[in-house]
Design a protein around this motif. Sequence first.
Motif, short mmCIF file in Angstrom:
data_model
loop_
_atom_site.label_atom_id
_atom_site.label_comp_id
_atom_site.label_asym_id
_atom_site.label_seq_id
_atom_site.Cartn_x
_atom_site.Cartn_y
_atom_site.Cartn_z
N MET A 21 0.85 -1.49 0.23
CA MET A 21 0.04 0.46 -0.25
C MET A 21 1.27 0.96 0.18
O MET A 21 1.54 1.23 0.83
CB MET A 21 -0.83 0.19 1.31
N PRO A 22 0.88 1.58 -1.32
CA PRO A 22 1.55 3.46 -0.53
C PRO A 22 1.20 4.30 0.46
O PRO A 22 0.16 4.36 0.76
CB PRO A 22 0.58 4.18 -1.68
N LEU A 23 2.42 4.95 0.70
CA LEU A 23 2.24 5.87 1.71
C LEU A 23 1.18 6.99 2.39
O LEU A 23 0.39 7.33 3.10
CB LEU A 23 3.42 6.42 1.91
N LEU A 24 0.59 6.91 0.58
CA LEU A 24 -0.12 8.37 -0.04
C LEU A 24 -1.16 8.00 1.00
O LEU A 24 -2.42 8.14 1.58
CB LEU A 24 -0.50 8.56 -0.90
N TRP A 25 -1.66 6.36 0.79
CA TRP A 25 -2.85 5.91 1.11
C TRP A 25 -2.98 5.57 2.42
O TRP A 25 -4.17 6.01 3.02
CB TRP A 25 -3.93 4.71 -0.09
N VAL A 26 -1.81 5.36 3.23
CA VAL A 26 -1.98 5.20 4.36
C VAL A 26 -2.17 6.41 5.32
O VAL A 26 -2.82 6.48 5.80
CB VAL A 26 -0.79 4.36 5.25
N LEU A 27 -1.40 7.40 4.84
CA LEU A 27 -1.36 8.83 5.49
C LEU A 27 -3.46 9.21 4.98
O LEU A 27 -4.20 9.59 6.26
CB LEU A 27 -1.03 9.84 4.36
N ARG A 28 -3.91 9.25 4.12
CA ARG A 28 -5.00 10.54 3.60
C ARG A 28 -6.27 8.80 4.05
O ARG A 28 -7.17 9.51 5.12
CB ARG A 28 -5.24 10.45 2.33
N ASP A 29 -6.24 7.82 3.47
CA ASP A 29 -7.41 7.62 3.43
C ASP A 29 -7.48 6.23 5.46
O ASP A 29 -7.94 6.00 5.64
CB ASP A 29 -7.38 5.84 2.73
N VAL A 30 -6.44 5.87 5.51
CA VAL A 30 -6.13 5.16 6.70
C VAL A 30 -5.89 5.88 8.04
O VAL A 30 -7.24 5.91 9.34
CB VAL A 30 -4.91 4.56 6.87
N LEU A 31 -5.24 6.95 8.04
CA LEU A 31 -4.86 7.65 8.95
C LEU A 31 -5.78 9.13 9.18
O LEU A 31 -5.59 9.68 9.95
CB LEU A 31 -3.26 8.35 9.68
N GLY A 32 -6.28 9.50 8.12
CA GLY A 32 -7.27 10.36 7.91
C GLY A 32 -6.44 12.11 7.53
O GLY A 32 -7.28 13.26 7.52
N MET A 33 -5.23 11.76 7.35
CA MET A 33 -4.33 12.99 7.07
C MET A 33 -5.25 13.13 5.29
O MET A 33 -4.46 13.02 4.94
CB MET A 33 -3.35 12.87 7.07
N ARG A 34 -5.79 14.24 5.06
CA ARG A 34 -5.81 14.47 3.33
C ARG A 34 -4.68 15.84 2.87
O ARG A 34 -5.05 16.05 2.49
CB ARG A 34 -7.12 15.46 4.15
N GLY A 35 -3.84 16.23 3.92
CA GLY A 35 -2.98 17.45 3.34
C GLY A 35 -2.26 16.83 2.54
O GLY A 35 -2.51 17.71 1.16
N THR A 36 -1.73 15.75 2.40
CA THR A 36 -1.07 14.69 1.58
C THR A 36 -1.98 15.08 0.23
O THR A 36 -2.85 14.74 0.60
CB THR A 36 -0.25 13.82 1.40
N LYS A 37 -1.39 15.37 -1.31
CA LYS A 37 -2.24 15.43 -2.05
C LYS A 37 -2.32 13.93 -3.33
O LYS A 37 -1.27 14.12 -3.50
CB LYS A 37 -2.81 16.62 -3.03
N PHE A 38 -3.17 13.19 -4.02
CA PHE A 38 -3.13 12.58 -4.87
C PHE A 38 -2.82 13.37 -6.45
O PHE A 38 -4.06 13.90 -6.26
CB PHE A 38 -3.89 11.94 -5.29
N GLY A 39 -2.34 13.26 -6.94
CA GLY A 39 -1.97 13.80 -8.87
C GLY A 39 -1.71 13.01 -9.85
O GLY A 39 -2.59 13.10 -10.52
N CYS A 40 -0.36 12.36 -9.59
CA CYS A 40 -0.58 11.59 -10.95
C CYS A 40 -0.59 10.36 -10.79
O CYS A 40 -0.84 9.04 -11.03
CB CYS A 40 0.52 11.70 -11.77
N GLY A 41 -0.12 9.95 -9.20
CA GLY A 41 0.11 7.96 -9.31
C GLY A 41 1.06 7.50 -9.81
O GLY A 41 1.14 6.30 -9.06
N LYS A 42 1.96 7.89 -10.43
CA LYS A 42 3.79 7.57 -10.93
C LYS A 42 4.23 8.31 -10.29
O LYS A 42 5.52 8.46 -10.68
CB LYS A 42 3.14 7.54 -12.18
#
Length: 151
Positions: A21-42
């Motif tokens: 699992m990418p760290l981005l999704w751990v931060l956003r979806d699991v921990l609820g920290m929405r400040g980090t954004k999804f851009g391109c996914g690559k």
Amino acid sequence: MAKYSILVNDKTYEVDVMDDMPLLWVLRDVLGMRGTKFGCGKALCGACTVNLDDTAIRSCSFPISAVGKGKITTIEGISDHGDHPVQKAWEQYVVPQCGYCQTGQIMNAVALLKSNPRPSEQEIEQAMQGNLCRCGTYNRIKTAILSIAGA
């Protein structure tokens, strides 16, 4: 699924997620920290930039299993009141337009200044070139970073 203990913004979290699992999704979806954004996914645009042990990384392609004992810092963790010197410089020089890329830009600038407190214009351009801004605020970003370089 695997259990991970990760240090984010000076707080330890226990998460039970897939190894890849990418760290981005751990931060956003699991921990609820929405400040980090999804851009391109690559890992090409830099919108998802966070700092791991004071080094800027692209969290969209960085698996949770690679974090180890590292210290993760997100935009939520650089200051309690939005008063980090980089954030203040961003405001002073009216850097954001749409603002979508700015959390990644700020995190990259924080890492740059941590590793090189007095970067030249060329070093700033080199360090920031991987963070894309659709609004084209690159000159304001450079000016903001130069304004606090060495402060």
